[in-house]
Design a protein around this motif. Structure first.
Motif, PDB file in Angstrom:
ATOM      1  N   ALA A   1      48.977  46.817  44.689  1.00 49.70           N
ATOM      2  CA  ALA A   1      49.526  45.463  44.715  1.00 49.70           C
ATOM      3  C   ALA A   1      48.416  44.521  45.172  1.00 49.70           C
ATOM      4  N   TYR A   2      47.874  43.735  44.255  1.00 47.49           N
ATOM      5  CA  TYR A   2      46.767  42.842  44.559  1.00 47.49           C
ATOM      6  C   TYR A   2      47.303  41.472  44.981  1.00 47.49           C
TER       7      TYR A   2
ATOM      8  N   GLY B   1      34.896  41.690  48.570  1.00 48.94           N
ATOM      9  CA  GLY B   1      33.967  41.603  49.676  1.00 48.94           C
ATOM     10  C   GLY B   1      33.598  40.188  50.063  1.00 48.94           C
ATOM     11  N   GLN B   2      34.054  39.196  49.282  1.00 52.19           N
ATOM     12  CA  GLN B   2      33.704  37.825  49.591  1.00 52.19           C
ATOM     13  C   GLN B   2      34.822  36.889  49.146  1.00 52.19           C
ATOM     14  N   PHE B   3      34.757  35.654  49.636  1.00 53.63           N
ATOM     15  CA  PHE B   3      35.760  34.655  49.282  1.00 53.63           C
ATOM     16  C   PHE B   3      35.423  34.045  47.922  1.00 53.63           C
ATOM     17  N   ASP B   4      36.458  33.734  47.178  1.00 58.67           N
ATOM     18  CA  ASP B   4      36.302  33.073  45.894  1.00 58.67           C
ATOM     19  C   ASP B   4      35.971  31.602  46.139  1.00 58.67           C
TER      20      ASP B   4
ATOM     21  N   ALA C   1      39.890  31.951  48.747  1.00 58.52           N
ATOM     22  CA  ALA C   1      40.694  33.094  49.192  1.00 58.52           C
ATOM     23  C   ALA C   1      39.925  34.382  48.964  1.00 58.52           C
ATOM     24  N   ILE C   2      40.327  35.416  49.680  1.00 59.43           N
ATOM     25  CA  ILE C   2      39.729  36.737  49.523  1.00 59.43           C
ATOM     26  C   ILE C   2      40.780  37.686  48.962  1.00 59.43           C
ATOM     27  N   SER C   3      40.351  38.581  48.109  1.00 61.68           N
ATOM     28  CA  SER C   3      41.271  39.493  47.446  1.00 61.68           C
ATOM     29  C   SER C   3      41.552  40.706  48.319  1.00 61.68           C
TER      30      SER C   3
END
Length: 381
Positions: free
Chosen positions: A214-215, A266-269, A274-276
Motif C-alpha cells: 500500500a503506497y 529516499g527523498q522528498f518529491d 512529500a516522501i513516498s
C-alpha cells in the motif's frame, strides 16, 4: 346598607390582587438569587494516555506485477487463460504460432549433427596421419594441417550447438508461461492478432497478490512529526518501532491483516513536497488486487495529554473554543490549540491545564459570564 357594602368590596379586592402581585414578584426574585446557576454537564481535566490515528490515502499494488510480453514475432494462436483467473507459476498462458520457429530449430539440429560428423572425420584424419609422421612417411606439415582442421571442426560443432540452443529458445518462446503465481489482468489481444517482441502493449499483467504493498505519501511536516514519535537513532530503527498499521478499505471496513510499515522513497518529491512510504499487508484470501485504493492508518500513543470531547468545543474562524469555569463557576470562553484527535476527543496542547473544569454540553444556550452549576456525573446533552 347595600351601597355601603359595595363601597368596601372594591378596595378589598384591589388590595388582595396587589398583595398577590407583590408576593409573586418577591417570590421570583428569591428564586433567581437562590437558583440562578445553570446546571450543565462538566468534566475536570487530568493527564491521560491517548491513541491517535493518522490516515493516508493509499494505492494498492501486488507484491509482483509482471508484464507478459512476447519474445518472438508471430500470430497469437491460443489464449489459454481467462481475464481475472488465478494461475500457478509455469502454467501456459498464450501460444504463438510456432511453425517457422520449429523448422528453424530442426535445421539448427541438423547443422549440429553435420558439424559433429565433420568433427569425427577430422579426428580420424589426425589419428591416421600421426603414425605416418612418426615413421617419416609424410611430412609434419600434413599433421599440423590435420590438427588445424580438427580444431576448426570442433569450433563448428560448438557454433552449431549454440545455434541449435538459440533456435530452441525461440521455439520455447512461442509458449508464454506464468513466471509467478498470481492473477491475470486484462487481455487486450484476441486470437489471430499479430504480436511482436517490440510492441508497446503487453499481452497482460500478472499480479502476485499473496502480499500487497500500500503506497502512500507523507508530507514533510508529518514526516518530521513522525520521526519524533518513535524511538531509534535512524529512520530505519524508528520505522521498526512503529506498531502494526491498519488498512482501511474503500467501504470503510478494516482489512483482516495488520501491516508492516516500510520506506519506499529516499527523498522528498520537489513537486509535491512529500516522501513516498509503503505498508506491506498479507493477503491470504486474495481480496486485495492491484489498483485498489484505501487508507493506511498509523497509530501513535501519547502519554500525559489532555483530552477534550469534540462535543465540548465550538469553532469560529478556524479557531477552537471551550467554556472553562472560572472563579464562582462563571463560564469563560477561551481558545485552545489542538494537535490531533483520539476517537471523539481532541488532544489539547495549549489553553488548558490539569484541574481545569470545562462545560461538556449545552453550549448553544450558554453565554459568556453565565454562572454554571457543574454536574460531573450528568449525561451529555
Amino acid at each position: 346598607m347595600l351601597r355601603k357594602h359595595r363601597f368596601f368590596r372594591v378596595p378589598v379586592m384591589v388590595a388582595i390582587c396587589m398583595a398577590a402581585m407583590v408576593s409573586g414578584c418577591g417570590g421570583n426574585n428569591g428564586n433567581e438569587k437562590a437558583g440562578g446557576a445553570q446546571p450543565l454537564p462538566a468534566m475536570k481535566l487530568a493527564y491521560v494516555s491517548a491513541k491517535v490515528y493518522s490516515e493516508y490515502p493509499a494505492m494498492i499494488e501486488g507484491r509482483v506485477n509482471v508484464e507478459i510480453r512476447p519474445q518472438v514475432d508471430g500470430t497469437l494462436e491460443k489464449i489459454l487463460v481467462n481475464e481475472g483467473a488465478f494461475v500457478n507459476a509455469g502454467q501456459p498462458l498464450f501460444q504463438i504460432k510456432g511453425g517457422v520457429y520449429r523448422e528453424q530449430y530442426n535445421q539448427a539440429i541438423a547443422n549440429q549433427h553435420a558439424a559433429e560428423a565433420a568433427l569425427v572425420n577430422a579426428r580420424l584424419d589426425v589419428d591416421k596421419i600421426t603414425p605416418l609422421v612418426q615413421n617419416k612417411v609424410v611430412s609434419d606439415v600434413q599433421l599440423k594441417a590435420a590438427k588445424a582442421s580438427y580444431q576448426a571442426a570442433k569450433a563448428n560443432v560448438e557454433q552449431a550447438k549454440a545455434a541449435a540452443q538459440s533456435a530452441g529458445i525461440s521455439l520455447g518462446y512461442t509458449t508464454l508461461r506464468a513466471p509467478v503465481s498470481g492473477y491475470i489482468g486484462k487481455i487486450p489481444y484476441r486470437l489471430g492478432s499479430l504480436v511482436t517482441k517490440n510492441q508497446n502493449e503487453s499481452l497482460t499483467v500478472l499480479s502476485d497478490v499473496q502480499e500487497v504493498n500500500a503506497y502512500f505519501s507523507m508530507s514533510e511536516t508529518d514526516f518530521i512529526r513522525f520521526r519524533g514519535q518513535y524511538a531509534g537513532a535512524t529512520i530505519e530503527e524508528k520505522i521498526r518501532n512503529v506498531p502494526p498499521v491498519t488498512l482501511i478499505l474503500a467501504d470503510a471496513s478494516e482489512h483482516s491483516e495488520k501491516g508492516v510499515l516500510q520506506m519506499a522513497g529516499g527523498q522528498f518529491d520537489n513537486a509535491t513536497g512529500a516522501i513516498s512510504m509503503k505498508a506491506v499487508f498479507a493477503n491470504p484470501q486474495g481480496l486485495l488486487r492491484t489498483g485498489s485504493t484505501g487508507k493506511v492508518r498509523i497509530e501513535v500513543l501519547y502519554n500525559n495529554v489532555l483530552l477534550v470531547p469534540q462535543a465540548a468545543t465550538t469553532e469560529l474562524q478556524d479557531k477552537v473554543f471551550v467554556f472553562r469555569l472560572a472563579e464562582g463557576n462563571k463560564a469563560v470562553k477561551i481558545p485552545i490549540t489542538v494537535s490531533g484527535k483520539s476517537g471523539n476527543s481532541y488532544i489539547v496542547t495549549t489553553g488548558l491545564k490539569p484541574g481545569d473544569v470545562i462545560v461538556t454540553a449545552g453550549l448553544l444556550k450558554l453565554k459568556e459570564g453565565a454562572v454554571v452549576k457543574p454536574q460531573f456525573d450528568a449525561p451529555q446533552i
